[in-house]
Design a protein around this motif. Structure first.
Motif, PDB file in Angstrom:
ATOM      1  N   GLU A 159       0.756  21.754 -34.696  1.00 37.42           N
ATOM      2  CA  GLU A 159       1.658  22.041 -33.590  1.00 37.42           C
ATOM      3  C   GLU A 159       2.390  23.365 -33.748  1.00 37.42           C
ATOM      4  O   GLU A 159       3.079  23.791 -32.851  1.00 37.42           O
ATOM      5  CB  GLU A 159       2.708  20.921 -33.467  1.00 37.42           C
ATOM      6  N   HIS A 160       2.304  23.972 -34.895  1.00 36.91           N
ATOM      7  CA  HIS A 160       3.060  25.187 -35.193  1.00 36.91           C
ATOM      8  C   HIS A 160       4.556  24.954 -35.043  1.00 36.91           C
ATOM      9  O   HIS A 160       5.291  25.826 -34.608  1.00 36.91           O
ATOM     10  CB  HIS A 160       2.602  26.354 -34.311  1.00 36.91           C
ATOM     11  N   SER A 161       5.007  23.764 -35.372  1.00 35.98           N
ATOM     12  CA  SER A 161       6.446  23.487 -35.302  1.00 35.98           C
ATOM     13  C   SER A 161       6.971  23.022 -36.651  1.00 35.98           C
ATOM     14  O   SER A 161       8.009  22.392 -36.721  1.00 35.98           O
ATOM     15  CB  SER A 161       6.733  22.471 -34.207  1.00 35.98           C
ATOM     16  N   GLU A 162       6.251  23.349 -37.691  1.00 36.45           N
ATOM     17  CA  GLU A 162       6.693  22.948 -39.026  1.00 36.45           C
ATOM     18  C   GLU A 162       8.009  23.624 -39.392  1.00 36.45           C
ATOM     19  O   GLU A 162       8.760  23.115 -40.209  1.00 36.45           O
ATOM     20  CB  GLU A 162       5.630  23.227 -40.084  1.00 36.45           C
ATOM     21  N   GLU A 163       8.308  24.776 -38.746  1.00 40.37           N
ATOM     22  CA  GLU A 163       9.576  25.444 -39.034  1.00 40.37           C
ATOM     23  C   GLU A 163      10.765  24.551 -38.696  1.00 40.37           C
ATOM     24  O   GLU A 163      11.801  24.604 -39.357  1.00 40.37           O
ATOM     25  CB  GLU A 163       9.692  26.795 -38.301  1.00 40.37           C
TER      26      GLU A 163
ATOM     27  N   LEU B   9      19.000  30.967 -45.099  1.00 46.84           N
ATOM     28  CA  LEU B   9      18.690  30.182 -43.887  1.00 46.84           C
ATOM     29  C   LEU B   9      18.713  31.087 -42.661  1.00 46.84           C
ATOM     30  O   LEU B   9      17.834  31.003 -41.798  1.00 46.84           O
ATOM     31  CB  LEU B   9      19.698  29.041 -43.705  1.00 46.84           C
ATOM     32  N   TYR B  10      19.712  31.937 -42.591  1.00 47.80           N
ATOM     33  CA  TYR B  10      19.825  32.847 -41.453  1.00 47.80           C
ATOM     34  C   TYR B  10      18.610  33.770 -41.364  1.00 47.80           C
ATOM     35  O   TYR B  10      17.987  33.888 -40.313  1.00 47.80           O
ATOM     36  CB  TYR B  10      21.113  33.676 -41.536  1.00 47.80           C
ATOM     37  N   LYS B  11      18.270  34.412 -42.480  1.00 45.85           N
ATOM     38  CA  LYS B  11      17.157  35.367 -42.484  1.00 45.85           C
ATOM     39  C   LYS B  11      15.816  34.702 -42.200  1.00 45.85           C
ATOM     40  O   LYS B  11      14.924  35.309 -41.617  1.00 45.85           O
ATOM     41  CB  LYS B  11      17.092  36.106 -43.820  1.00 45.85           C
TER      42      LYS B  11
ATOM     43  N   GLN C 105      17.768  34.427 -37.563  1.00 47.13           N
ATOM     44  CA  GLN C 105      17.686  35.835 -37.159  1.00 47.13           C
ATOM     45  C   GLN C 105      16.533  36.039 -36.185  1.00 47.13           C
ATOM     46  O   GLN C 105      15.420  35.561 -36.431  1.00 47.13           O
ATOM     47  CB  GLN C 105      17.485  36.698 -38.400  1.00 47.13           C
ATOM     48  N   PRO C 106      16.788  36.750 -35.057  1.00 42.86           N
ATOM     49  CA  PRO C 106      15.683  37.026 -34.128  1.00 42.86           C
ATOM     50  C   PRO C 106      14.511  37.709 -34.842  1.00 42.86           C
ATOM     51  O   PRO C 106      14.714  38.580 -35.681  1.00 42.86           O
ATOM     52  CB  PRO C 106      16.327  37.954 -33.085  1.00 42.86           C
ATOM     53  N   GLN C 107      13.320  37.277 -34.522  1.00 44.42           N
ATOM     54  CA  GLN C 107      12.074  37.778 -35.111  1.00 44.42           C
ATOM     55  C   GLN C 107      11.912  37.404 -36.583  1.00 44.42           C
ATOM     56  O   GLN C 107      11.110  38.007 -37.287  1.00 44.42           O
ATOM     57  CB  GLN C 107      11.954  39.306 -34.952  1.00 44.42           C
ATOM     58  N   SER C 108      12.671  36.418 -37.037  1.00 41.45           N
ATOM     59  CA  SER C 108      12.535  35.992 -38.434  1.00 41.45           C
ATOM     60  C   SER C 108      11.208  35.264 -38.624  1.00 41.45           C
ATOM     61  O   SER C 108      10.579  34.828 -37.658  1.00 41.45           O
ATOM     62  CB  SER C 108      13.712  35.098 -38.834  1.00 41.45           C
ATOM     63  N   PRO C 109      10.756  35.122 -39.862  1.00 40.38           N
ATOM     64  CA  PRO C 109       9.432  34.553 -40.130  1.00 40.38           C
ATOM     65  C   PRO C 109       9.217  33.152 -39.541  1.00 40.38           C
ATOM     66  O   PRO C 109       8.120  32.820 -39.123  1.00 40.38           O
ATOM     67  CB  PRO C 109       9.345  34.498 -41.655  1.00 40.38           C
ATOM     68  N   ARG C 110      10.267  32.347 -39.518  1.00 41.36           N
ATOM     69  CA  ARG C 110      10.149  30.976 -38.998  1.00 41.36           C
ATOM     70  C   ARG C 110      11.242  30.696 -37.979  1.00 41.36           C
ATOM     71  O   ARG C 110      11.869  29.642 -37.999  1.00 41.36           O
ATOM     72  CB  ARG C 110      10.248  29.977 -40.148  1.00 41.36           C
TER      73      ARG C 110
END
Length: 106
Positions: free
Chosen positions: A2-6, A33-35, A39-44
């Motif tokens: 699902e690509h929702s593991e984040e 956690l923020y990074k 944060q916009p465009q963060s990895p997850r």
């Protein structure tokens, strides 16, 4: 799939974060956690509303144990209403249930 593991990873990371007793550790974990998730465009990057994101940005310098609570609630709601029901309807889950039922009859 699902690509929702984040969402799950963020929720679990928040649970660990809340147990941080030391101010130094809490600040370090809050920034991570923020990074990673806020944060916009963060990895997850997780899907949260702007006011929640802004509140976290405002509080990140002196984070409390519950500064991520609202974001965690939003993510939980996404999982509860969207990801989890889709998982229950997925072919993968249905095959698992079927195989378990067959095993219990033998």
């Amino acid at each position: 799939m699902e690509h929702s593991e984040e969402n799950m990873k963020f929720w679990l990371a928040c649970e660990t974060y809340k147990k941080s007793a030391s101010r130094f550790i809490r600040i370090s974990k809050a920034k991570k956690l923020y990074k990673t998730y806020i944060q916009p465009q963060s990895p997850r990057e997780i899907n949260i509303d702007s006011p929640t994101r802004e509140a976290i940005i405002k509080n990140i310098q002196e984070p409390t144990q519950n500064c991520f609570d609202e974001a965690q609630k939003i993510v939980y709601m996404h999982m509860e209403r969207d990801s989890y029901p889709r998982f229950l309807r997925s072919e993968l889950y249905q095959n698992l249930i079927e195989s378990l039922q067959l095993d219990s009859h033998t």
